[in-house]
Design a protein around this motif. Structure first.
Motif, PDB file in Angstrom:
ATOM      1  N   GLY A 335       0.504  -5.698  -8.852  1.00  0.00           N
ATOM      2  CA  GLY A 335      -0.950  -5.794  -8.725  1.00  0.00           C
ATOM      3  C   GLY A 335      -1.547  -4.630  -7.963  1.00  0.00           C
ATOM      4  O   GLY A 335      -2.570  -4.059  -8.372  1.00  0.00           O
ATOM      5  N   MET A 336      -0.948  -4.233  -6.841  1.00  0.00           N
ATOM      6  CA  MET A 336      -1.499  -3.149  -6.030  1.00  0.00           C
ATOM      7  C   MET A 336      -1.403  -1.802  -6.757  1.00  0.00           C
ATOM      8  O   MET A 336      -2.323  -0.976  -6.688  1.00  0.00           O
ATOM      9  CB  MET A 336      -0.774  -3.072  -4.685  1.00  0.00           C
ATOM     10  CG  MET A 336      -1.000  -4.258  -3.773  1.00  0.00           C
ATOM     11  SD  MET A 336      -2.738  -4.574  -3.338  1.00  0.00           S
ATOM     12  CE  MET A 336      -3.114  -3.157  -2.318  1.00  0.00           C
ATOM     13  N   LEU A 337      -0.291  -1.551  -7.447  1.00  0.00           N
ATOM     14  CA  LEU A 337      -0.157  -0.294  -8.198  1.00  0.00           C
ATOM     15  C   LEU A 337      -1.135  -0.254  -9.369  1.00  0.00           C
ATOM     16  O   LEU A 337      -1.738   0.791  -9.655  1.00  0.00           O
ATOM     17  CB  LEU A 337       1.277  -0.127  -8.687  1.00  0.00           C
ATOM     18  CG  LEU A 337       2.322   0.116  -7.589  1.00  0.00           C
ATOM     19  CD1 LEU A 337       3.736   0.084  -8.175  1.00  0.00           C
ATOM     20  CD2 LEU A 337       2.069   1.455  -6.894  1.00  0.00           C
ATOM     21  N   LEU A 338      -1.287  -1.390 -10.046  1.00  0.00           N
ATOM     22  CA  LEU A 338      -2.264  -1.459 -11.138  1.00  0.00           C
ATOM     23  C   LEU A 338      -3.672  -1.273 -10.588  1.00  0.00           C
ATOM     24  O   LEU A 338      -4.510  -0.598 -11.214  1.00  0.00           O
ATOM     25  CB  LEU A 338      -2.147  -2.807 -11.852  1.00  0.00           C
ATOM     26  CG  LEU A 338      -3.101  -3.047 -13.029  1.00  0.00           C
ATOM     27  CD1 LEU A 338      -2.889  -2.007 -14.123  1.00  0.00           C
ATOM     28  CD2 LEU A 338      -2.913  -4.460 -13.595  1.00  0.00           C
ATOM     29  N   LEU A 339      -3.938  -1.829  -9.410  1.00  0.00           N
ATOM     30  CA  LEU A 339      -5.250  -1.673  -8.783  1.00  0.00           C
ATOM     31  C   LEU A 339      -5.534  -0.204  -8.491  1.00  0.00           C
ATOM     32  O   LEU A 339      -6.641   0.292  -8.727  1.00  0.00           O
ATOM     33  CB  LEU A 339      -5.310  -2.493  -7.499  1.00  0.00           C
ATOM     34  CG  LEU A 339      -6.611  -2.460  -6.702  1.00  0.00           C
ATOM     35  CD1 LEU A 339      -7.771  -2.971  -7.539  1.00  0.00           C
ATOM     36  CD2 LEU A 339      -6.474  -3.276  -5.422  1.00  0.00           C
ATOM     37  N   ALA A 340      -4.542   0.512  -7.972  1.00  0.00           N
ATOM     38  CA  ALA A 340      -4.720   1.945  -7.694  1.00  0.00           C
ATOM     39  C   ALA A 340      -4.982   2.715  -8.985  1.00  0.00           C
ATOM     40  O   ALA A 340      -5.859   3.593  -9.033  1.00  0.00           O
ATOM     41  CB  ALA A 340      -3.484   2.497  -6.983  1.00  0.00           C
ATOM     42  N   ALA A 341      -4.233   2.379 -10.046  1.00  0.00           N
ATOM     43  CA  ALA A 341      -4.381   3.108 -11.308  1.00  0.00           C
ATOM     44  C   ALA A 341      -5.748   2.862 -11.944  1.00  0.00           C
ATOM     45  O   ALA A 341      -6.423   3.808 -12.379  1.00  0.00           O
ATOM     46  CB  ALA A 341      -3.263   2.698 -12.272  1.00  0.00           C
ATOM     47  N   VAL A 342      -6.175   1.598 -11.997  1.00  0.00           N
ATOM     48  CA  VAL A 342      -7.455   1.285 -12.647  1.00  0.00           C
ATOM     49  C   VAL A 342      -8.623   1.782 -11.795  1.00  0.00           C
ATOM     50  O   VAL A 342      -9.636   2.247 -12.333  1.00  0.00           O
ATOM     51  CB  VAL A 342      -7.573  -0.230 -12.916  1.00  0.00           C
ATOM     52  CG1 VAL A 342      -8.888  -0.545 -13.607  1.00  0.00           C
ATOM     53  CG2 VAL A 342      -6.413  -0.714 -13.775  1.00  0.00           C
ATOM     54  N   THR A 343      -8.486   1.693 -10.478  1.00  0.00           N
ATOM     55  CA  THR A 343      -9.517   2.266  -9.618  1.00  0.00           C
ATOM     56  C   THR A 343      -9.640   3.761  -9.871  1.00  0.00           C
ATOM     57  O   THR A 343     -10.739   4.323  -9.878  1.00  0.00           O
ATOM     58  CB  THR A 343      -9.197   1.997  -8.137  1.00  0.00           C
ATOM     59  OG1 THR A 343      -9.141   0.584  -7.913  1.00  0.00           O
ATOM     60  CG2 THR A 343     -10.264   2.592  -7.230  1.00  0.00           C
ATOM     61  N   GLY A 344      -8.503   4.425 -10.108  1.00  0.00           N
ATOM     62  CA  GLY A 344      -8.526   5.856 -10.408  1.00  0.00           C
ATOM     63  C   GLY A 344      -9.312   6.188 -11.660  1.00  0.00           C
ATOM     64  O   GLY A 344      -9.885   7.287 -11.768  1.00  0.00           O
TER      65      GLY A 344
END
Length: 472
Positions: A335-344
């Motif tokens: 979830g946190m890695l996906l959050l970083a990617a989508v926020t990017g």
């Protein structure tokens, strides 16, 4: 012991009602500030106290929730808070002037403070909470409420004016009270529950929470008082940091900190705060971008935020299934890695970007946050004994409220500082990506699973067992 039965629709409506109306109301009123100022012939700085008074009321009352629940009973206190919120909402809707409205908003904040921790306690009810799972609709409404606030606020203002934002709470809470009445009555208090009032502890917690939340609201709002906001926030944090030293030395602390007694549970709360900052910072950032940069209406800004809340609620149940299959660490890390990617991906947003594309990107963030926040909340709450629920949920909510408020205040200050360079939006997105990755780095320190083994009692907790996210 088998898990408690799932609540029926009317009971569930009562359990979700309090947190839902308080969160929606808080965000909807922010949209109404300009119209309230025009109607009451008040300056923007004066009308801003409508928001600040509400936050101050929460700061004053929130730390006392656990003690009040033990003394009064969780169900009884929740019903009283709902009634107080409904009455103060009606009074706000009928307020004759700005001074009365500001004072009534403080009362509404006091009534609002216990609603979320008490609802969590009741949703995870039963003699033990291990294995208990609130229905997915509860997670949907909890996560959807902050995103719905601006949308509902815009619609109500367009329909009948800002007073409807407050008056609509009364019939909703009336329905909720019908459901809460169907819950079993609170058990009689044992003599061991008649703990004396830790006035010094409540004073430290109340002043600390109030100063921190008020300072954060001043910083987020910007203006000439930002330095005083930072001073207030730092003073509040200092008081809150001092409280554990007091709790260790008193036999009956106002708020038992057993939930934070193990490194794994402390990390879980910290990761949840980081995720909340990344969530609520965007609730601040995107409306500013849509309104000020793209020049669109408040209603469009609210609709843009809506898919993120829906995706978070829907994916909350998915996160639970992933925890069962993969474990807590793997789920939250994903979830946190996906959050970083989508926020990017927000780095691709320009003033010409379609609101619907922006809404789609935010929906992707909602998926990531659903895989992060819900599993962590389940990990923190799962395994708490019934007698520990009030303290545990209050500690969690104090950390969420204050950590989230201060984090968003810092991001708002960063955004304001970067405005002269002309890249404030994208620079802030980079900062949010960094926070998401920092949260991912902390994930290996979480427990292996959501359920926990007994943790040693924190000094001053009277030997009550404390459980939380399991140790690594």
């Amino acid at each position: 012991m088998s898990p408690p039965a799932k609540p029926g629709p009317l009971v569930l409506a009562g359990l979700v009602c309090g947190p839902f109306v308080s969160m929606v109301d808080s965000n909807a009123v922010n949209v109404a500030v300009p119209e309230i100022g025009r109607e009451m012939f008040a300056s923007l700085s004066t009308v801003g106290w409508i928001v600040s008074a509400y936050m101050l009321g929460i700061g004053i009352c929130l730390p006392a929730t656990a003690w009040l629940a033990r003394r009064v009973g969780t169900r009884r206190l929740y019903m009283a808070a709902l009634v107080a919120f409904a009455l103060s909402s009606a009074a706000c809707g009928l307020a004759p002037g700005i001074e009365a409205l500001i004072g009534l908003r403080a009362v509404q904040g006091i009534a609002s403070a216990p609603l979320i921790p008490l609802a969590l306690t009741l949703l995870f009810g039963g003699e033990r909470t291990r294995g208990a799972r609130p229905p997915m609709v509860a997670g949907l409404l909890f996560f959807l409420a902050p995103a719905l606030g601006p949308t509902i606020g815009g619609l109500l203002i367009a329909t009948g004016g800002w007073r409807l934002i407050f008056l609509i709470n009364v019939p909703l809470i009336a329905i909720g009270l019908l459901g809460i009445r169907r819950l079993p009555a609170d058990p009689p208090r044992a003599e061991s529950d008649r703990t004396p009032l830790d006035m010094a502890g409540l004073l430290v917690l109340g002043l600390g929470a109030t100063a921190a939340i008020y300072g954060a609201s001043v910083i987020t709002g910007g203006g000439a008082d930002v330095r005083w906001g930072w001073l207030s926030a730092l003073a509040g944090v200092a008081l809150l940091v001092a409280y554990p030293f007091h709790a260790r030395r008193t036999p009956h602390p106002a708020l038992a900190l057993g939930l934070l007694s193990t490194p794994a549970t402390r990390v879980a709360v910290l990761v949840s705060v980081v995720a909340s900052v990344v969530l609520f910072a965007v609730l601040f950032l995107i409306p500013v971008f849509v309104l000020d940069v793209q020049g669109l209406s408040p209603l469009v800004a609210g609709l843009v935020m809506l898919p993120q809340g829906i995706a978070m609620g829907v994916c909350a149940g998915l996160g639970e299934r992933f925890v069962s299959a993969w474990g807590l660490r793997a789920t939250v890390a994903t979830g946190m890695l996906l959050l970083a990617a989508v926020t990017g991906l927000l780095l691709l947003v320009t003033p010409a970007t379609s609101p619907w594309l922006l809404a789609l990107l935010l929906a992707g963030r909602g998926v990531a946050l659903g895989l992060t926040l819900q599993p962590i909340i389940m990990g923190i709450m799962d395994g708490l004994a019934k007698d520990d629920m009030a303290d545990g949920s209050t500690v969690f909510n104090v950390a969420q409220r204050i950590g989230g408020s201060l984090g968003v205040a810092g991001i708002a200050a960063f955004y304001q500082a970067r405005l002269p360079q002309g890249h404030a939006f994208h620079d802030t997105v980079w900062l949010l990506m960094g926070l998401s990755l920092a949260g991912a780095v902390l994930v290996p320190l979480l427990g292996r699973r959501a359920a926990a083994d007994p943790a040693p009692a924190f000094a001053g907790d009277q030997g009550r067992s404390r459980r939380g996210v399991s140790e690594p």
